[in-house]
Design a protein around this motif. Sequence first.
Motif, short mmCIF file in Angstrom:
data_model
loop_
_atom_site.label_atom_id
_atom_site.label_comp_id
_atom_site.label_asym_id
_atom_site.label_seq_id
_atom_site.Cartn_x
_atom_site.Cartn_y
_atom_site.Cartn_z
N HIS A 217 67.81 73.24 62.13
CA HIS A 217 66.40 73.66 62.04
C HIS A 217 65.52 72.56 61.43
N SER A 218 66.06 71.36 61.28
CA SER A 218 65.34 70.27 60.64
C SER A 218 64.77 69.29 61.66
N GLU A 219 63.86 68.46 61.18
CA GLU A 219 63.29 67.36 61.96
C GLU A 219 63.73 66.05 61.32
N PHE A 220 64.14 65.08 62.14
CA PHE A 220 64.45 63.76 61.62
C PHE A 220 63.16 62.96 61.52
N VAL A 221 62.70 62.72 60.29
CA VAL A 221 61.44 62.00 60.08
C VAL A 221 61.63 60.96 58.99
N ASP A 222 60.70 60.00 58.96
CA ASP A 222 60.77 58.91 57.99
C ASP A 222 60.80 59.43 56.56
N PHE A 223 61.57 58.73 55.74
CA PHE A 223 61.67 59.03 54.31
C PHE A 223 61.89 57.71 53.60
N PHE A 224 60.84 57.20 52.94
CA PHE A 224 60.86 55.85 52.39
C PHE A 224 61.27 54.88 53.50
N ALA A 225 62.30 54.04 53.28
CA ALA A 225 62.66 53.04 54.29
C ALA A 225 63.70 53.56 55.28
N THR A 226 64.09 54.81 55.17
CA THR A 226 65.09 55.37 56.07
C THR A 226 64.50 56.62 56.74
N TYR A 227 65.33 57.58 57.09
CA TYR A 227 64.85 58.85 57.64
C TYR A 227 65.66 59.97 57.00
N LYS A 228 65.20 61.18 57.20
CA LYS A 228 65.84 62.31 56.55
C LYS A 228 65.70 63.57 57.40
N ALA A 229 66.72 64.40 57.40
CA ALA A 229 66.63 65.72 58.03
C ALA A 229 65.80 66.61 57.12
N THR A 230 64.59 66.95 57.59
CA THR A 230 63.63 67.66 56.74
C THR A 230 63.28 69.00 57.38
N LEU A 231 63.40 70.05 56.61
CA LEU A 231 63.12 71.40 57.09
C LEU A 231 61.61 71.66 57.01
N PRO A 232 60.94 71.88 58.15
CA PRO A 232 59.48 72.06 58.13
C PRO A 232 59.05 73.49 57.82
N ALA A 233 59.82 74.18 57.02
CA ALA A 233 59.57 75.60 56.78
C ALA A 233 58.25 75.86 56.08
N ILE A 234 57.74 74.88 55.34
CA ILE A 234 56.51 75.11 54.59
C ILE A 234 55.34 75.46 55.51
N GLY A 235 55.36 74.93 56.73
CA GLY A 235 54.30 75.26 57.68
C GLY A 235 54.31 76.73 58.05
N ARG A 236 55.50 77.26 58.29
CA ARG A 236 55.62 78.68 58.62
C ARG A 236 55.31 79.56 57.41
N LEU A 237 55.78 79.13 56.23
CA LEU A 237 55.48 79.89 55.01
C LEU A 237 53.98 79.95 54.76
N HIS A 276 57.29 68.45 63.67
CA HIS A 276 57.58 67.05 63.33
C HIS A 276 56.54 66.50 62.36
N THR A 277 55.28 66.80 62.64
CA THR A 277 54.20 66.33 61.77
C THR A 277 54.28 66.97 60.40
N ILE A 278 54.59 68.27 60.36
CA ILE A 278 54.72 68.96 59.07
C ILE A 278 55.83 68.33 58.23
N ALA A 279 56.98 68.08 58.86
CA ALA A 279 58.11 67.48 58.13
C ALA A 279 57.74 66.11 57.58
N ARG A 280 57.07 65.32 58.39
CA ARG A 280 56.68 63.98 57.93
C ARG A 280 55.66 64.06 56.80
N ARG A 281 54.71 65.00 56.91
CA ARG A 281 53.71 65.14 55.84
C ARG A 281 54.38 65.56 54.53
N MET A 282 55.40 66.42 54.62
CA MET A 282 56.12 66.80 53.42
C MET A 282 56.74 65.58 52.76
N ASN A 283 57.37 64.74 53.57
CA ASN A 283 58.00 63.54 53.02
C ASN A 283 56.97 62.55 52.49
#
Length: 325
Positions: A217-237, A276-283
Amino acid sequence: MTKETQHHSEFIPVFKRSFLQPQFWGKWIAIGVAGGLAYLPATLRDPLLGKLGKWVGQRAKGARRRAQINLHYCFPELSVEAREDIIDEMFATAPQAMVLMAELALRDPARIQQRVMWHGKGIVEQLQQSGEKVIFLVPHGWAVDIPAMLLAAEGQKMAAMFHNQKDPLMDYIWNRLRRRFGGRMHARNDGIKPFIASVRQGYWGYYLPDQDHGAEHSEFVDFFATYKATLPAIGRLMKVCRAKVVPLFPVYNSKRHQLEIFVRPPMDDLLTADDHTIARRMNEEVEFFVGPNPEQYTWILELLKTRQPDEERPYRRKDLFPYKK
């Protein structure tokens, strides 16, 4: 001793007689020491706790290796020495923040409020005045519980989700401290619905965005110099609770013996964003807070556990730092 009753909508820690058995005596001593330190002036205890934390950090091989790997991926531009300094300062910060939390739980909160500096408190006050529903987006720092406790002490109803700790006694103690000023604790094992219900009822939510929940249920998005599996649940919440999402991060300044709490404007841009955008904004918010204060972050977590199918898992790489099975 009266036991509290479990309510279907929240987790209430309950004392068990088994906590008095000899296997827990060492932990009770440690809890007692931490409680005693909470009554020492921060000017005396912070240097002591900093040295103790660094000493423990040099011997906590597994936790230190996870931090080394996380920083290797996230800050490759830094030298190994610079990353090791961050890890040492992280281990120093951990007990300082934990004992501050014990002080808040055991003593008059007015004592701690004198050593708290809010950056953006006006955002919080405006949301209170307008009666908005709020979910705080809070990166996993060492002082993560303290802002929620401070707000609860001021009368703001708070609700948070958490993972139960493996050690039953520490799980009991930690959640008793968290609930000192009221509020609701929702165990992740009970699902998301009780947390949603609390926010809808006017409790301000507390959501940690940076744990790895797997790829499904995650999106692979940038996290500092790497990437991370990020759950975009905050958008739905945000949508289902009709709540404002407000980034917040606590930083414990051991030189000034002061807690600084940084608050950012509501993330209203998430309303029409895709996952995808939500996950990246979280990071991005995590990066904004943690970048200037890397020692405040819990780098010991397996933040990068989930990778793309063709990539080796970082914590299993035998070429990175002393490998331990």
